[in-house]
Structures are given as structure tokens and as C-alpha cells.
Write an enzyme that holds these catalytic residues in place. Structure first.
Site, PDB file in Angstrom:
ATOM      1  N   HIS A  53       0.814  -1.215   0.000  1.00 52.31           N
ATOM      2  CA  HIS A  53       0.000   0.000   0.000  1.00 52.31           C
ATOM      3  C   HIS A  53       0.848   1.266   0.000  1.00 52.31           C
ATOM      4  CE1 HIS A  53       0.383  -0.202   4.526  1.00 52.31           C
ATOM      5  NE2 HIS A  53       0.560   1.080   4.319  1.00 52.31           N
ATOM      6  N   ASP A  97       0.022  -7.408   1.404  1.00 52.82           N
ATOM      7  CA  ASP A  97       0.535  -6.056   1.630  1.00 52.82           C
ATOM      8  C   ASP A  97       2.053  -6.023   1.685  1.00 52.82           C
ATOM      9  OD1 ASP A  97       0.143  -3.330   1.847  1.00 52.82           O
ATOM     10  OD2 ASP A  97       0.177  -3.353   4.027  1.00 52.82           O
ATOM     11  N   SER A 141       4.401   2.710   7.895  1.00 48.95           N
ATOM     12  CA  SER A 141       4.101   1.549   7.060  1.00 48.95           C
ATOM     13  C   SER A 141       5.324   1.068   6.306  1.00 48.95           C
ATOM     14  CB  SER A 141       3.023   1.887   6.037  1.00 48.95           C
ATOM     15  OG  SER A 141       1.756   1.729   6.570  1.00 48.95           O
TER      16      SER A 141
END
Length: 431
Positions: free
Chosen positions: A161, A197, A272
Site C-alpha cells: 500500500h 501487503d 508503514s
């Protein structure tokens, strides 16, 4: 195409992905039970595939000792004059990772300050250029996420992402001799997988990069000290410290999500893709989301378990995608009070087989259209997530046992147990 229907459930919490912060940008949501917001979230998948190469071969480098580098407080949004531009072509990449990993021979846990100095050079920022359109938005702007180098020849791991829909990706690497210089390398996306992911990037230069060792997440216990390092809100290499709060956390990500490590160290937008370290200096997780509930939840961070990520990473390096993901090979409908009436059955919990893919082994099995799958391997299944959760640790070609309810022409139902060979997702074509 998504071959399984997904139920939308109401949850009293939401999961936020540790996403890249953007100037005046809205946080991107992932669907499913976990709602993405502050950290970008992954939807996982398990590979049973051929990638056993990454950690299987010999290791050549030892994990470096204390670097003694100074700590800089912040990246001034990647464009200040003191940042030296270093654009390297990302062409002709050779997948020679097995001999460019590093091994951690350290047997003594570090204090947090020592840990930071030792691992900091392997933690990188991810700058993503996205083009925007709209009356009140700029034509393009940069986002910042996190990642880490895991081979000395420049393979970088981050979240899918973080780099999705990117026009270009630049990896920010510290100069190892001058703490005031940051190098910017144009990266090639080697492979990414939205279900898990995970994304692998490649940067190149003549000299070796400082890589971080892959650890063993199975050695973690609740109460073990861990530290994430990343770029929250663009703050360069921000480290927090805490303990493992829980293990094997799973969320409704469609049944493919890798299990997560729960920890209480603070993570925020921009973390992230960053590494979660044990105190020996090894990466045991990839930070990708947090739980939030209005103002009532604090410091529930989540990281992808590195042991489960390794097969996915191998596939991404070798094939650019997950090469092996088990599937039943059917088009299902989840039964409830409404859909049971729609399909003319009196079973209100289970998976109604609407279609069987002709390219799947199931097409030549005892399974028939109109059957209702109620158990897999003796475990009850009521929705698609249940199904995928029961098969995700298998490999295509494995034989599983299904318990089904089948109606005869007179409308009488009977319970039948059949055996079914799992298909490989990549071998299936769906209209």
C-alpha cells in the site's frame, strides 16, 4: 477478479494502515473488517510456492557492529539543498539474493540506544510520486513511507500500500560516512502483492548497501521487547520501544492476511513498511497497521510476521508475484436467511457453489453446482474468510476434505464428505 464474495461486517474497532503521510491527502481505506486509515493496511495471502531460495542459501556478510553515526532529527521533506541527489538506473536487475543476505551472529540483547545505532543505516524512507487531478490539488506530490534493505545488493522490503499507484518510487538511504547526506535512489518495483501487503523494490549502485538481518518471529513471546523504526509523519528514523502485546493476531482481510504481531510501541502515518526489531538487531516484523477506535485506543500497533512473509518475499523476487496460492476454484455465495431463499434451500449457513471453474481440479471432482459446503477438514465454514482461512496453509495440489449438503431431485438433503484437490490461483481464468 476477486473469485470469492466478501461479507461486510460491522466491527467495533478499525485497523489503520501505517500509511505514508500526504500533504492534504485523505487516508486510503482498505475494505474488509479492518478499516485502513493512519497506517496503510495489507490484505494477506499465503504462498505455498516455490520460493525457498531467499533464506535457504549461504550467507556471506556478518551483521555490522555499532556505526557511531549521529542521529538527525528529521528529513526536511526530501527536497532541501543538503540532500544529494543520487539517481541510479534500476535496469538489468539480477536476482542474486541468496549470497547477499546478512546473518546476525549477535547473542546479547542491545539496549534501545545501542540497537538504534546498529540498525539505523538499513532503515530507509520510501518517497512515492503520485499524480493528482482536481481543482484544489497539486498536479503531483510526494508521500513518505518506510522500508528496509535486506540484501547488500539493494533489495528493499516495504508494504504494497505504500507504493501502489505510484508514478515513481525513490528510496532514501543514509550516507554511511556523512550523517548530513541522504542519497535518493530511483527504485524498480520487483514485485508486490496486495493480499499480503508486501512489496519488494530494487536499488542499485557499485558499493554494497548495509542490509538488515532477517530474524525468527517464532521466537517472540508476549512480553518480549521490540522496537519499530520508521518515518512517521516524515520524521526521519523515529524509533519507539515497547513489548509484544499479542501474537497470531488475525483480521478479516478476506482470508489471506498473514498473522500479525501486536505491540504497544507507538506507530503512526508513515511507519508503514518499516521494520520491527527484536533487541538482538534482527527484523521480526513489517509494520503495516494499528487499531484505532475514536479516542479510546492507544498504542496497538501491528506488524506482519516475518516468518510468514518470507515465502511471499521469495515469490516476489523470483516471479514478481505470488506464484502459488491455493483456491477451491468455485464461484461461491454465502448463505444467510436472505440468500437461502434466493437459492431455494433451507440451509442458512455455509457456502453455496454457484459455479465451478473448468480449469480447476474441482471441475472433475465429486463437487457439483448447488452443493453447500459446510465444513472443510472437519471445521465449520460459514463465510468466505472461513474457507480461505482453512485452505491458506495448504498448497495447490493438496487434497482436502469437504463436508457438503446436497439436495436430490425430490428436495431431500443429505450430508456427504468428498475429497477435493486445490487449484492454483494463477492457473484459473475467470470471466
Amino acid at each position: 477478479m476477486n473469485h470469492f464474495l466478501k461479507n461486510n461486517h460491522d466491527f467495533y474497532y478499525r485497523t489503520e494502515a501505517a500509511e505514508k503521510p500526504a500533504l492534504k491527502s485523505k487516508k486510503k481505506r482498505k475494505t474488509g473488517a479492518a478499516i485502513a486509515a493512519c497506517l496503510l493496511v495489507m490484505v494477506l495471502g499465503i504462498s505455498g510456492g516455490a520460493g525457498g531460495v531467499l533464506l535457504a542459501s549461504h550467507f556471506t556478510d556478518s551483521f555490522p557492529g555499532n556505526t557511531g553515526a549521529a542521529i538527525r532529527p528529521q528529513i526536511p521533506y526530501i527536497s532541501s539543498s543538503h540532500v544529494r541527489q543520487t539517481r541510479e538506473p534500476a535496469e538489468n536487475v539480477h536476482l542474486t539474493t541468496s549470497d547477499t543476505l546478512v546473518v546476525n551472529s549477535n547473542t546479547t540483547p542491545f539496549a534501545p540506544a545501542e540497537l538504534f545505532e546498529i540498525v539505523r543505516d538499513g532503515v530507509v524512507g520510501i518517497e512515492v510520486l503520485q499524480k493528482m487531478s482536481g481543482r484544489f490539488t497539486p498536479d503531483e506530490y510526494s508521500l513518505v513511507g518506510s522500508g528496509f534493505i535486506f540484501t547488500t545488493d539493494g533489495y528493499v522490503l516495504t508494504n504494497d500500500h505504500v507504493i501502489e499507484n505510484a508514478e515513481s518510487v525513490v528510496v532514501l538511504v543514509d550516507d554511511y560516512s556523512d550523517p548530513n547526506i541522504i542519497h535518493r535512489y530511483e527504485a524498480r518495483v520487483i514485485g508486490s502483492d496486495d493480499k499480503t501487503d508486501l512489496a519488494v523494490l530494487k536499488i542499485t549502485r557499485e558499493e554494497d548497501f548495509k542490509a538488515l538481518p532477517i530474524g525468527d518471529s517464532s521466537a517472540l513471546r508476549v512480553g518480549t521487547f521490540v522496537s519499530p523504526i520508521g518515518y512517521p509523519l516524515g520524521l526521519e528514523k523515529s524509533m519507539t520501544h515497547g513489548i509484544v502485546s499479542g501474537l497470531n493476531r488475525e483480521f478479516d482481510g478476506g482470508g489471506y492476511e498473514l498473522s500479525s504481531i501486536q505491540f504497544d510501541a507507538a506507530v503512526n502515518a508513515g511507519n508503514s513498511g518499516g521494520p520491527l526489531f527484536d533487541m538482538y538487531g534482527s527484523v521480526v516484523g513489517i509494520v503495516n497497521k494499528k487499531l484505532v477506535f475514536e479516542n479510546y485506543v492507544d498504542n496497538i500497533g501491528l506488524a506482519i510476521t516475518i516468518n510468514e512473509a518470507v515465502p511471499i518475499i521469495n515469490d516476489l523476487i523470483l516471479y514478481g508475484a505470488v506464484s502459488s496460492r491455493p483456491m477451491l476454484g468455485i464461484t461461491p455465495a454465502v448463505l444467510n436467511d436472505y440468500t437461502a431463499v434466493l437459492y431455494g434451500v433451507d440451509v442458512t449457513s455455509g457456502i453455496f457453489v454457484r459455479e465451478i471453474n473448468p480449469m480447476a481440479p474441482a471441475f472433475h471432482s465429486e463437487l457439483s453446482i448447488g452443493d453447500i459446503i459446510v465444513e472443510i477438514g472437519g471445521v465449520a465454514v460459514a463465510n468466505v474468510t472461513d474457507v480461505q482461512g482453512q485452505i491458506k496453509n495448504n498448497r495447490p495440489g493438496d487434497i482436502i476434505e469437504l463436508t457438503i449438503i446436497r439436495y436430490n431431485e425430490a428436495g431431500t438433503q443429505r450430508r456427504v464428505t468428498i475429497r477435493l484437490e486445490l487449484a492454483n490461483e494463477k492457473d484459473l481464468e475467470w470471466e
